[in-house]
Scaffold this active site. Structure first.
Site, PDB file in Angstrom:
ATOM      1  N   HIS A 107       0.831  -1.202   0.000  1.00  0.00           N
ATOM      2  CA  HIS A 107       0.000   0.000   0.000  1.00  0.00           C
ATOM      3  C   HIS A 107       0.860   1.243   0.000  1.00  0.00           C
ATOM      4  CE1 HIS A 107       0.700  -1.275   4.171  1.00  0.00           C
ATOM      5  NE2 HIS A 107       0.713   0.010   4.473  1.00  0.00           N
ATOM      6  N   HIS A 120       0.788   5.210   1.161  1.00  0.00           N
ATOM      7  CA  HIS A 120       0.116   6.216   1.979  1.00  0.00           C
ATOM      8  C   HIS A 120       0.168   7.547   1.215  1.00  0.00           C
ATOM      9  CE1 HIS A 120       0.453   4.048   6.010  1.00  0.00           C
ATOM     10  NE2 HIS A 120       1.344   3.372   5.297  1.00  0.00           N
TER      11      HIS A 120
HETATM   12  P1  AMP Z   1       1.875   0.270   7.387  1.00  0.00           P
HETATM   13  O1  AMP Z   1       2.583   0.575   8.662  1.00  0.00           O
HETATM   14  O2  AMP Z   1       2.511   0.975   6.208  1.00  0.00           O
HETATM   15  O3  AMP Z   1       1.673  -1.211   7.158  1.00  0.00           O
HETATM   16  O4  AMP Z   1       0.473   0.971   7.530  1.00  0.00           O
HETATM   17  C1  AMP Z   1      -0.731   0.286   7.675  1.00  0.00           C
HETATM   18  C2  AMP Z   1      -1.784   1.351   7.786  1.00  0.00           C
HETATM   19  O5  AMP Z   1      -3.024   0.742   7.637  1.00  0.00           O
HETATM   20  C3  AMP Z   1      -1.786   2.104   9.114  1.00  0.00           C
HETATM   21  O6  AMP Z   1      -1.613   3.497   8.871  1.00  0.00           O
HETATM   22  C4  AMP Z   1      -3.155   1.773   9.702  1.00  0.00           C
HETATM   23  O7  AMP Z   1      -3.721   2.865  10.383  1.00  0.00           O
HETATM   24  C5  AMP Z   1      -3.943   1.405   8.477  1.00  0.00           C
HETATM   25  N1  AMP Z   1      -5.033   0.457   8.686  1.00  0.00           N
HETATM   26  C6  AMP Z   1      -4.973  -0.733   9.312  1.00  0.00           C
HETATM   27  N2  AMP Z   1      -6.174  -1.355   9.280  1.00  0.00           N
HETATM   28  C7  AMP Z   1      -7.003  -0.524   8.609  1.00  0.00           C
HETATM   29  C8  AMP Z   1      -8.383  -0.588   8.246  1.00  0.00           C
HETATM   30  N3  AMP Z   1      -9.141  -1.632   8.566  1.00  0.00           N
HETATM   31  N4  AMP Z   1      -8.917   0.450   7.549  1.00  0.00           N
HETATM   32  C9  AMP Z   1      -8.144   1.514   7.226  1.00  0.00           C
HETATM   33  N5  AMP Z   1      -6.849   1.630   7.537  1.00  0.00           N
HETATM   34  C10 AMP Z   1      -6.282   0.632   8.222  1.00  0.00           C
END
Ligand code: AMP
Ligand code: ZN
Length: 136
Positions: free
Chosen positions: A99, A101
């Site tokens: 993903h 951001h």
């Molecule tokens: P990362 O540290 O790059 O893996 O970021 C994962 C991101 O996903 C974090 O910023 C979380 O807040 C976000 N996240 C996790 N679960 C969900 C969800 N169900 N819906 C939206 N965002 C999520």
């Protein structure tokens, strides 16, 4: 993938605040935003990180990021934006579904993502040489 939260968002079994959907990519709001409007851009197909993301998906994710960035500027008055990708747990990846951001930024919002340092004398050339050699 059954146990992947983002695959569940794609399949609709986990709710999300969707912003934009293209043929292979989905964008939805991060549940814990750095700033309001912080958006995640994912391939619909389960890929773990940048290294196993096919080029066409990477390109489509880039196009979606640009659209999200423009709408963050227009609607939420962002003055800039960061596109960040954490790859593997050592880099802070928590959800193992690739993903990007897209984070809206504001003048003087005080956020600093990474502290930086300088090279010890001679180290920059040495590291450059090591990397060039491995790439050739
Ligand atoms: P990362 O540290 O790059 O893996 O970021 C994962 C991101 O996903 C974090 O910023 C979380 O807040 C976000 N996240 C996790 N679960 C969900 C969800 N169900 N819906 C939206 N965002 C999520
Ligand atoms: Zn997944």
């Amino acid at each position: 993938m059954r146990d992947c939260a983002f695959c569940r968002i794609v399949s609709g079994t986990l709710p999300s605040e969707k912003i934009l959907e293209t043929q292979n990519v989905l964008a939805f709001l991060d549940i814990a935003p750095v700033h309001y409007g912080h958006t995640l851009v994912i391939p619909k197909k389960h890929c773990e990180n940048l290294l196993d993301l096919p080029d066409n998906l990477w390109g489509e994710m880039g196009q979606v990021c640009r659209k999200i960035a423009r709408v963050l500027q227009k609607v939420l008055y962002a003055r800039g934006f960061n596109v960040v990708m954490n790859n593997l747990s050592a880099a802070g990846q928590v959800v193992m579904h690739a993903h990007l951001h897209v984070i809206p930024r504001y003048t003087s919002d005080g956020l600093q993502f990474f502290p930086q340092e300088s090279y010890h004398p001679g180290d920059m050339a040495r590291v450059g040489q090591q990397l060039r050699q491995a790439l050739s």
